[in-house]
Design a protein around this motif. Structure first.
Motif, PDB file in Angstrom:
ATOM      1  N   VAL A  90      20.341  -4.375 -10.946  1.00 48.60           N
ATOM      2  CA  VAL A  90      19.134  -4.388 -10.129  1.00 48.60           C
ATOM      3  C   VAL A  90      19.431  -3.680  -8.811  1.00 48.60           C
ATOM      4  O   VAL A  90      20.449  -3.952  -8.163  1.00 48.60           O
ATOM      5  CB  VAL A  90      18.641  -5.829  -9.870  1.00 48.60           C
ATOM      6  CG1 VAL A  90      17.440  -5.821  -8.929  1.00 48.60           C
ATOM      7  CG2 VAL A  90      18.277  -6.507 -11.194  1.00 48.60           C
TER       8      VAL A  90
ATOM      9  N   GLU B 204      14.218   0.225 -18.558  1.00 51.29           N
ATOM     10  CA  GLU B 204      14.165   0.408 -17.110  1.00 51.29           C
ATOM     11  C   GLU B 204      12.751   0.134 -16.609  1.00 51.29           C
ATOM     12  O   GLU B 204      11.766   0.554 -17.224  1.00 51.29           O
ATOM     13  CB  GLU B 204      14.579   1.838 -16.740  1.00 51.29           C
ATOM     14  CG  GLU B 204      14.770   2.038 -15.245  1.00 51.29           C
ATOM     15  CD  GLU B 204      13.795   3.058 -14.648  1.00 51.29           C
ATOM     16  OE1 GLU B 204      14.101   3.579 -13.565  1.00 51.29           O
ATOM     17  OE2 GLU B 204      12.729   3.303 -15.252  1.00 51.29           O
TER      18      GLU B 204
ATOM     19  N   TYR C 123      12.315  -0.707  -6.038  1.00 58.38           N
ATOM     20  CA  TYR C 123      12.948  -1.755  -6.844  1.00 58.38           C
ATOM     21  C   TYR C 123      13.149  -1.199  -8.247  1.00 58.38           C
ATOM     22  O   TYR C 123      12.228  -0.638  -8.838  1.00 58.38           O
ATOM     23  CB  TYR C 123      12.073  -3.003  -6.898  1.00 58.38           C
ATOM     24  CG  TYR C 123      12.569  -4.053  -7.869  1.00 58.38           C
ATOM     25  CD1 TYR C 123      13.494  -5.014  -7.472  1.00 58.38           C
ATOM     26  CD2 TYR C 123      12.109  -4.077  -9.187  1.00 58.38           C
ATOM     27  CE1 TYR C 123      13.941  -5.979  -8.366  1.00 58.38           C
ATOM     28  CE2 TYR C 123      12.553  -5.039 -10.084  1.00 58.38           C
ATOM     29  CZ  TYR C 123      13.468  -5.990  -9.664  1.00 58.38           C
ATOM     30  OH  TYR C 123      13.918  -6.934 -10.546  1.00 58.38           O
ATOM     31  N   GLU C 124      14.352  -1.361  -8.778  1.00 58.69           N
ATOM     32  CA  GLU C 124      14.631  -0.914 -10.147  1.00 58.69           C
ATOM     33  C   GLU C 124      15.465  -1.959 -10.864  1.00 58.69           C
ATOM     34  O   GLU C 124      16.455  -2.468 -10.308  1.00 58.69           O
ATOM     35  CB  GLU C 124      15.380   0.418 -10.158  1.00 58.69           C
ATOM     36  CG  GLU C 124      15.599   0.940 -11.580  1.00 58.69           C
ATOM     37  CD  GLU C 124      16.741   1.951 -11.702  1.00 58.69           C
ATOM     38  OE1 GLU C 124      16.708   2.780 -12.634  1.00 58.69           O
ATOM     39  OE2 GLU C 124      17.680   1.883 -10.876  1.00 58.69           O
ATOM     40  N   ASP C 125      15.064  -2.288 -12.080  1.00 63.56           N
ATOM     41  CA  ASP C 125      15.830  -3.167 -12.958  1.00 63.56           C
ATOM     42  C   ASP C 125      16.199  -2.361 -14.191  1.00 63.56           C
ATOM     43  O   ASP C 125      15.322  -1.913 -14.943  1.00 63.56           O
ATOM     44  CB  ASP C 125      15.000  -4.394 -13.346  1.00 63.56           C
ATOM     45  CG  ASP C 125      15.823  -5.431 -14.115  1.00 63.56           C
ATOM     46  OD1 ASP C 125      16.970  -5.130 -14.505  1.00 63.56           O
ATOM     47  OD2 ASP C 125      15.312  -6.553 -14.320  1.00 63.56           O
TER      48      ASP C 125
ATOM     49  N   ASP D  35      22.895  -5.845 -16.856  1.00 64.94           N
ATOM     50  CA  ASP D  35      21.643  -5.859 -16.109  1.00 64.94           C
ATOM     51  C   ASP D  35      21.967  -5.495 -14.660  1.00 64.94           C
ATOM     52  O   ASP D  35      22.637  -6.257 -13.951  1.00 64.94           O
ATOM     53  CB  ASP D  35      20.991  -7.241 -16.178  1.00 64.94           C
ATOM     54  CG  ASP D  35      19.557  -7.220 -15.653  1.00 64.94           C
ATOM     55  OD1 ASP D  35      19.037  -6.115 -15.383  1.00 64.94           O
ATOM     56  OD2 ASP D  35      18.955  -8.305 -15.513  1.00 64.94           O
TER      57      ASP D  35
END
Length: 797
Positions: free
Chosen positions: A443, A382, A408-410, A441
């Motif tokens: 986002v 993360e 923003y998070e991936d 994945d």
């Protein structure tokens, strides 16, 4: 134990950031050795708490009398004690508590000294210390933690929290990694009700962990402890001025370890141990009275085993028998930047920056099943960035906050999932698996604008109104491959481990890629009446939201799995009606707060488990509501005897279920609910919770101060899901803890012994029930920790 397949490049060690952090913090430690002599404190600046500057500093601001101009900046004078410093003769902790008493919402504040007296080492142990706060002790890893407040919470350890954790003002977007050891904590604030006017929204409330900020006061703390199960803890905290009134620094380091409290009899290793290391370094700059800048770096390494599960169908229910040992390797690093700039005597600008990331590879023992059904090795990665800007204004009769927020998070996942196939059975000749390899994945992008204003109608009556605009965008890309060869793609107990631990991805089952955006408008209105200086009432209506998204547990190779991964669920909205009272009937002696509330849920998100295959799914289940009451009081009964008491009542129910109700009749004749249904209670919502603690200072004519204390907590029965079966009902639970401590006459030495769960009752914490043809196959279970005793020695300079 076989190693993980090295052919997958993402499945590897990832610790360079943490090593960099340790290098930085060690450098700060070296500088500490050359610090200047203790000096008086640095300037801090204050404003009204009714419109909060930001979560990390909200209660640092004293109450301004209605209609009066804001006070000028005041210097903070070091008091010489370890935890607090004096401001106009009142300690920092006391000023925090006084400010929170003027905030029109249900909230609790636990100072560092209170947490120490109660023997609380980490945020896992906050359960039942404040009203209507429930913490399930069933998370898969030591670093994983989720909170339920007033029946609102997130069951899934990988999900977005319904009750947000905010570390020095920065929101932590996952349940994974939000557990914190209390190295250099200043206090913990628990807010009950929607959070919409600071950073990321949280529909159920917030747990705000505020760490100590370095000042001119030089401070050094060294701590060590030892207890049952070979538990030990060491910690060091140092802080002070590098350049008087200009530059300050601090460092904190802690190591916590414990042997396993359970044992895996198949593998021959202990499980449910602790192997946890955490560090934090801070640099603070105050170049002039207008600027206050704090930069913080932290890191965590957690090698504790993931949870080992027992099985209620086994003769020894606490034993672990899974062939896959639940090892774990978790590392996290983070940066937090807090900046305050005073534009004028009436305006202050705040910036809160967060950069964080974690990597986790391990094995999840989801069921405690010898045949490793639904168990899985996995890798999580993360990365997140958040930025908040807030303008706080105070113009006498009107004060306000306006702000903007971006996150923003991936979130990346590799999962080697051991799906069960066919009818569940315990006959090895008939057991079949369909092992799969999932790459996911997801986002998230979140933008928000918010504003709130308080108008003081009279000296006693204040109206506050505000609105949050929230835009969120979520994408989900997932590829699912078989691990076993075709055409059946199945494995057996004889070869299943070879596919789960060494299997390369084979035939592709499906692939999806979806993206969608949602908009929320979340209003709030509050009316506050200050009857007397020490008596306030309020009434509020507010809305909170929980983000939409895509199911991250789609791992069935059938078309239904592809549909599960590509079908989004909508935001969950809660509307909260609350009336409350805050009072100090006898200042410094009696403190009493109480609240009544009603929560209305729309598009409620529920995750349930299908007992026929053990797979879970996320969907908007319908509507529900909860109602309740809570009280919290502190009483100084005598000069030497203190009482802290909390109690809460909660009624929660799923009013409308949009899905199709499914039930199965077991061989025993029991009608088993496969799904939620209208009228079912909401999960993890105990009807009653209460906790009482007494601390007594012994009148002994010996050097130093001797204290003894005990706390007793109780919670009524609850269900772990809205399927509401006897198999997922947790019984009523009572816990008793005790402590004894000695503080030296100069307050430099502190010795404490704590005993937790004195009754040694290992209450059930979670269950997973799977049947085949109406016959129980396994009933996995996780339990409370047994009785533990721990002795701590601390030196403060």
């Amino acid at each position: 134990m076989p190693s993980f397949p090295k052919r997958h490049s993402l499945f590897m060690e990832n610790r360079p950031l943490f090593r960099s952090l340790l290098g930085t913090t060690c450098s700060i430690a070296a500088i500490m050795g050359a610090m200047l002599d203790p000096v008086d404190g640095a300037p801090l600046h204050y404003s009204s708490p009714r419109s909060t500057p930001h979560p990390a500093t909200r209660s640092l601001f004293p109450q301004k009398k209605p209609g009066h101009a804001p006070s000028l900046p005041n210097a903070v004078q070091a008091k010489g004690t370890g935890e607090s410093f004096s401001i106009h003769g009142q300690s920092h902790a006391a000023r925090r508590a006084a400010a929170l008493q003027k905030t029109p919402q249900s909230a609790s504040l636990l100072s560092a000294s209170q947490l120490e007296r109660l023997g609380v080492q980490n945020t896992k142990q906050l359960a039942r210390l404040t009203p209507n706060l429930y913490i399930p002790n069933n998370m898969p890893g030591y670093s994983v933690l989720n909170y339920f407040i007033r029946g609102i919470g997130e069951i899934d350890p990988q999900g977005e929290p319904s009750v947000g954790t905010y570390l020095d003002g920065v929101y932590l977007p996952r349940n994974m990694g939000n557990m914190q050891e209390l190295l250099d904590v200043a206090d913990i604030e628990v807010d009950r009700g929607p959070v919409v006017f600071s950073g990321h929204q949280s529909e159920g409330g917030a747990v705000r962990i505020n760490t100590l900020s370095p000042t001119n006061q030089r401070r050094f703390v060294a701590q060590t402890g030892y207890g049952t199960y070979n538990e030990y803890q060491i910690g060091v905290v140092a802080s002070g001025a590098l350049i008087k009134n200009k530059v300050y620094g601090s460092i904190a380091f802690g190591r916590h370890a414990r042997g396993g409290i359970d044992h895996n009899y198949t593998v021959g290793k202990d499980t449910n141990n602790i192997d946890y290391t955490q560090a934090r370094g801070k640099l603070r700059f105050t170049p002039n009275e207008n600027w206050d800048i704090t930069l913080a770096f932290d890191g965590t390494i957690d090698g504790s085993t993931n949870k080992g599960s027992g099985n209620l169908l086994n003769p020894y229910i606490y034993g672990n028998y899974n062939q896959l040992f639940p090892k774990n390797n978790y590392s996290e690093t983070g940066f937090i930047g807090n900046v305050r700039y005073t534009l004028s005597p009436h305006l202050k600008l705040y910036s809160i920056t967060g950069i964080r990331g974690y990597d986790d590879k391990g094995v999840y023992d989801n069921t405690g099943d010898y045949y490793s059904r639904t168990s899985q090795p996995l890798y999580y990665k993360e990365r997140m960035y958040s930025q908040e800007l807030k303008l706080h204004g105070d113009y006498g009769k009107l004060d306000f906050n306006v702000g903007a927020y971006f996150m923003y998070e991936d979130w990346f996942t590799q999962r080697w999932a051991n799906n069960s196939s066919g009818t569940a059975t315990n006959d090895p000749a008939k057991i079949r698996y369909t092992p799969v390899y999932a790459v996911i994945d997801q986002v998230t992008r979140n933008w928000a604008l918010y504003g709130e204003a308080s108008y003081h109608i009279t000296r006693a009556l204040t109206f506050t109104g505000g609105l949050r605009f929230n835009w969120e965008n979520h994408s989900n890309s997932e590829t699912l491959n078989y691990l076993a060869p075709g055409p059946s793609h199945q494995s057996t107990p004889a070869n299943q481990l070879s596919y789960i631990l060494w299997g390369a991805p084979g035939d592709q089952a499906w692939q999806v890629s979806e993206r969608k955006s949602w908009v929320q408008l979340l209003p709030k209105g509050t009316l506050t009446y200050q009857i007397r200086p020490n008596l306030m009432t309020y009434a509020s209506i507010s809305q909170g939201g929980k983000s939409a998204g895509y199911d991250f547990r789609a791992q069935s190779p059938s078309a239904s799995g592809s549909l599960q991964a590509s079908t989004p669920y909508n935001p969950e909205i809660v509307t909260t009606y609350e009336v409350g009272l805050k009072s100090d009937p006898v200042p410094s002696r009696i403190h009493f707060n109480g609240a009544l509330f009603w929560n209305q849920f729309d598009d409620i998100q529920l995750t349930t488990t299908d007992p026929s295959n053990g797979l879970s799914r996320r969907f908007n289940a319908g509507k529900g509501h909860s109602a309740g009451a809570e009280i919290e009081t502190f009483v100084k009964i005598t000069r030497d005897l203190d009482l802290h008491y909390t109690a809460s009542y909660l009624y929660s129910v799923l009013d409308n279920f949009r899905g199709r109700v499914s039930r199965t009749t077991l061989a025993s004749g029991q009608v088993y609910n496969n799904t939620p249904y209208a009228g079912a209670p909401l999960p993890y919502s105990p009807r009653f919770q209460t906790m009482g603690s007494l601390t007594y200072t012994l009148p002994i004519r010996l050097p130093g101060t001797f204290r003894v204390g005990a706390d007793v907590s109780f919670q009524s029965a609850l269900y772990t899901s809205s399927q509401t079966n006897p198999q997922n009902r947790l019984p009523p639970q009572t816990y008793i803890n005790a402590m004894a401590s000695w503080t030296s006459p100069d307050s430099r030495w502190f010795l404490q012994a704590t005993a937790r769960n004195l009754l040694d009752r290992r209450y059930l914490q979670s269950t997973t029930f799977v049947q085949g043809g109406g016959v129980p196959v396994y009933e996995s279970a996780q339990f409370a920790d047994p009785r533990t005793i721990f002795v701590t020695l601390k030196f403060t300079l």
